[in-house]
Design a protein around this motif. Structure first.
Motif, short mmCIF file in Angstrom:
data_model
loop_
_atom_site.label_atom_id
_atom_site.label_comp_id
_atom_site.label_asym_id
_atom_site.label_seq_id
_atom_site.Cartn_x
_atom_site.Cartn_y
_atom_site.Cartn_z
N GLN A 123 16.04 13.21 -6.83
CA GLN A 123 14.58 13.24 -6.72
C GLN A 123 14.00 14.30 -7.65
O GLN A 123 13.00 14.07 -8.34
N THR A 124 14.63 15.46 -7.70
CA THR A 124 14.16 16.53 -8.59
C THR A 124 14.23 16.10 -10.05
O THR A 124 13.31 16.36 -10.83
N GLU A 125 15.32 15.46 -10.42
CA GLU A 125 15.48 15.00 -11.81
C GLU A 125 14.44 13.94 -12.16
O GLU A 125 13.87 13.95 -13.27
N LEU A 126 14.13 13.07 -11.21
CA LEU A 126 13.13 12.03 -11.46
C LEU A 126 11.75 12.65 -11.62
O LEU A 126 10.97 12.25 -12.50
N VAL A 127 11.41 13.63 -10.79
CA VAL A 127 10.13 14.33 -10.92
C VAL A 127 10.03 15.01 -12.29
O VAL A 127 8.99 14.94 -12.96
N ALA A 128 11.11 15.66 -12.71
CA ALA A 128 11.11 16.33 -14.01
C ALA A 128 10.89 15.34 -15.15
O ALA A 128 10.13 15.61 -16.09
N ASP A 129 11.58 14.19 -15.09
CA ASP A 129 11.40 13.16 -16.12
C ASP A 129 9.96 12.69 -16.18
O ASP A 129 9.37 12.53 -17.27
N MET A 130 9.36 12.44 -15.02
CA MET A 130 7.98 11.97 -14.99
C MET A 130 7.00 13.04 -15.45
O MET A 130 5.97 12.74 -16.07
N LEU A 131 7.31 14.31 -15.15
CA LEU A 131 6.45 15.40 -15.61
C LEU A 131 6.40 15.46 -17.14
O LEU A 131 5.33 15.68 -17.72
N ARG A 132 7.55 15.27 -17.78
CA ARG A 132 7.57 15.29 -19.25
C ARG A 132 6.71 14.17 -19.82
O ARG A 132 6.14 14.29 -20.91
N ILE A 133 6.60 13.07 -19.08
CA ILE A 133 5.79 11.94 -19.54
C ILE A 133 4.31 12.20 -19.29
O ILE A 133 3.46 11.93 -20.14
N THR A 134 3.97 12.76 -18.12
CA THR A 134 2.56 12.86 -17.74
C THR A 134 1.85 14.06 -18.35
O THR A 134 0.61 14.05 -18.46
N PHE A 135 2.55 15.10 -18.77
CA PHE A 135 1.88 16.31 -19.22
C PHE A 135 0.95 16.11 -20.42
O PHE A 135 -0.12 16.73 -20.49
N PRO A 136 1.28 15.27 -21.42
CA PRO A 136 0.33 15.06 -22.52
C PRO A 136 -1.03 14.53 -22.07
O PRO A 136 -2.02 14.66 -22.80
N TYR A 137 -1.07 13.94 -20.88
CA TYR A 137 -2.36 13.49 -20.32
C TYR A 137 -3.36 14.64 -20.28
O TYR A 137 -4.57 14.44 -20.48
N LEU A 138 -2.86 15.86 -20.04
CA LEU A 138 -3.74 17.02 -19.95
C LEU A 138 -4.54 17.22 -21.23
O LEU A 138 -5.74 17.51 -21.20
N THR A 139 -3.89 17.07 -22.39
CA THR A 139 -4.59 17.26 -23.67
C THR A 139 -5.67 16.21 -23.86
O THR A 139 -6.82 16.53 -24.20
N PHE A 140 -5.32 14.96 -23.62
CA PHE A 140 -6.30 13.88 -23.81
C PHE A 140 -7.49 14.01 -22.87
O PHE A 140 -8.65 13.89 -23.27
N ILE A 141 -7.21 14.28 -21.59
CA ILE A 141 -8.30 14.31 -20.61
C ILE A 141 -9.17 15.54 -20.78
O ILE A 141 -10.37 15.52 -20.44
N SER A 142 -8.61 16.63 -21.32
CA SER A 142 -9.43 17.81 -21.58
C SER A 142 -10.43 17.55 -22.70
O SER A 142 -11.60 17.97 -22.62
N MET A 143 -10.00 16.85 -23.73
CA MET A 143 -10.94 16.48 -24.80
C MET A 143 -11.98 15.48 -24.28
O MET A 143 -13.15 15.51 -24.68
N THR A 144 -11.55 14.62 -23.38
CA THR A 144 -12.49 13.70 -22.75
C THR A 144 -13.54 14.45 -21.95
O THR A 144 -14.74 14.15 -22.00
N ALA A 145 -13.10 15.47 -21.19
CA ALA A 145 -14.02 16.24 -20.36
C ALA A 145 -15.02 17.02 -21.21
O ALA A 145 -16.18 17.17 -20.82
N LEU A 146 -14.58 17.53 -22.35
CA LEU A 146 -15.51 18.22 -23.25
C LEU A 146 -16.63 17.28 -23.66
O LEU A 146 -17.82 17.62 -23.59
N ALA A 147 -16.25 16.08 -24.08
CA ALA A 147 -17.27 15.10 -24.48
C ALA A 147 -18.17 14.73 -23.31
O ALA A 147 -19.40 14.62 -23.46
N GLY A 148 -17.57 14.55 -22.14
CA GLY A 148 -18.36 14.20 -20.97
C GLY A 148 -19.35 15.27 -20.59
O GLY A 148 -20.50 14.98 -20.21
#
Length: 528
Positions: A123-148
């Protein structure tokens, strides 16, 4: 400013987003249920989603909008553009660094959030794998929030409110199309989140060009505007995201309970977020630029009038929403999620945590109005102190409530986490209001108290009616989805009708939401 109209515009597009979100969650529940892989996704999504509250619409927007509004009030277009250029560059640099660190440290973060789970290496390994995938979302959504935030400051609320629809559609696409290519199909959820962030950014940035304020990325740590925003932003890291911090605390404690507990809490949070996102966030979003302008104009009467309007609007929605959602929690959960791999036990466990969370809905929504009163005056330290106290209270309450249930093996122990979150949220709202009152910035009058009492009496009548009607629909899990939907809609419609009629009988009128009258605001002439 047409606060009510702006709130309705925001709420309409948010409604589209929430409906798409329910479609997404219903599909997710049907395809994947509430198993370990879904719980892993919940953890992997909540961590960057919490950081989104810091670098996006939470802390960043709360610090950024008042400074931007002040520059707009001065009418210096060159200074405004220069500020946007440098704040965009600074924000991008910050989120890229945090994203990189998050991906690098994902195994450590996974172990931290599953520290109470015992020996669950897979379970820990699966969470880590998914975290590596989801973290770039932070960059995209932060630029989205600036525009918003820029669009909201120019009184364009519709497009930023519509953007989350793309989030839900992107995750739906991932589940239907991408999931078949993964050994663990739930990993498609993580990729869907990243696609969603990019899609929203591509939607909002061109809108800034049409306003003539497209930022050019420039980086200068010594820029005065950037320093002001980040100085204001640091204290808001806690205050703007108290609910998210409390959810993270709940996520850690849920790991010690049933493996599905994180999923049950996730789905219950999605139901509670409906009224919060549809109305609470809408009112808080449109009222912040108004309060900022009132403060810049030293219009104290207008500031207080806007607060009074915001709280009346919130109470009119929050009180019936809390009572109604608690009354139909199980039918609603069964109608939205009770299909495929989402079993009857999952429905019952989700429903009980929904009922506990409903205790905090009025406070959660009131905080959306109370917090902007501080941010509009560029006071971020006071909410930070209150937020720290709230988080401490949540941890203490969670330990006191959940630990005995956990040790005794109570199967619904996860509901204690929801209850602690609701109680901590109530304390947060009360402390915010008490501080405003002590500073003489806002004191709720007897008219607001009478209005709240009328709403509560109408909500009690609605709860009695729903209690009488609920047995008539029987076991919804045994019905076809169309019959479930019809039965649930009938319950919701009946509850809304009873509340409306009783509210009118008790004296609630449309004039109670009459908008505040204050000095002229040049920004109000730029409305959507």
């Amino acid at each position: 400013m047409k606060l009510l109209r702006s709130s309705l515009v925001f709420s309409f597009f948010t409604l589209l987003s929430r409906l798409a979100g329910f479609a997404r969650d219903a599909l997710q529940a049907s395809l994947f249920g509430a198993g370990p892989a879904v719980s892993a996704f919940v953890v992997a999504y909540r961590i960057p989603n919490y950081l989104r509250r810091i670098f996006a619409e939470g802390s960043f927007a709360s610090a950024f909008v008042p400074v931007l509004s002040e520059l707009r009030q001065k009418g210096d277009q060159k200074a405004l553009q220069d500020f946007l250029d440098h704040i965009a560059g600074a924000l991008l640099a910050a989120v890229v660094v945090v994203t990189g660190l998050g991906m690098l440290l994902s195994p450590l973060l996974a172990r931290l959030f599953l520290i109470l789970a015992g020996d669950h290496g897979a379970q820990t390994e699966l969470v880590a794998d998914m975290l590596r995938i989801t973290f770039p979302y932070l960059t995209f959504i932060s630029m989205t929030a600036l525009a918003g935030s820029v669009l909201n400051s120019f009184r364009h609320f519709g497009l930023p409110a519509f953007a989350p629809v793309l989030h839900n559609l992107s995750v739906i696409f991932a589940m239907l199309v991408l999931a078949r290519y993964f050994a663990v199909p739930e990993k498609a959820l993580a990729f869907g989140v990243v696609i969603a962030g990019a899609a929203q950014m591509l939607l909002l940035w061109p809108a800034m060009r049409r306003l003539g304020v497209m930022p050019r990325f420039r980086f200068n740590r010594q820029h005065e505007g950037v320093k002001r925003v980040f100085k204001l932003m640091l204290p808001t890291i806690f205050s703007s995201s108290v609910a998210q911090i409390n959810l993270l605390v709940g996520t850690i404690f849920a790991a010690a309970l049933a493996v599905q507990a994180q999923s049950w809490l996730y789905y219950s949070d999605r139901l509670v977020e409906f009224p919060l996102g549809l109305f609470g966030v809408a009112i808080g979003t449109v009222i912040l630029p108004h309060l900022s302008a009132r403060f810049a104009d030293t219009d104290h009467a207008g500031f207080a009038a806007a607060m009074n309007w915001g709280l009346r609007a919130v109470l009119l929605i929050a009180i019936p929403a809390a009572v109604g959602l608690a009354s139909v929690a199980e039918p609603l959960t069964a109608t939205l999620f009770g299909y495929g791999k989402f079993k009857a036990e999952d429905v019952q466990m989700t429903a009980i945590s929904v009922q506990m969370m409903c205790l905090g809905i009025p406070a959660f929504m009131a905080s959306k109005v109370l917090l902007p009163a501080f941010y509009a005056r560029q006071d971020t330290r006071t909410p930070m102190r209150i937020a720290v106290h709230t988080v401490i209270a949540n941890v203490v309450l969670t330990i006191l409530i959940v630990t005995p249930l956990w040790k005794l093996g109570v199967p619904r122990a996860h509901a204690g986490i929801a209850c602690a979150t609701a109680m901590a949220g109530t304390l947060n709202a009360w402390w915010l209001y008490r501080n405003l009152r002590q500073q003489g910035l806002y004191i709720a009058g007897t008219d607001l108290h009478r209005f709240a009492l009328k709403a509560m009496l109408a909500a009690v009548a609605m709860a009695i009616a729903l209690h009488v009607l609920r047995p008539l629909v029987g076991d919804l899990m045994a019905l076809h989805w169309s019959n479930r939907l019809l039965a649930c809609l009938c319950l919701v419609a009946a509850g809304a009708l009873v509340f409306t009629l009783c509210g009118l009988a008790f004296g609630i009128r449309a004039r109670d939401l009459r908008e505040p009258v204050s000095k002229a605001d040049p920004a109000t002439r730029v409305e959507q």
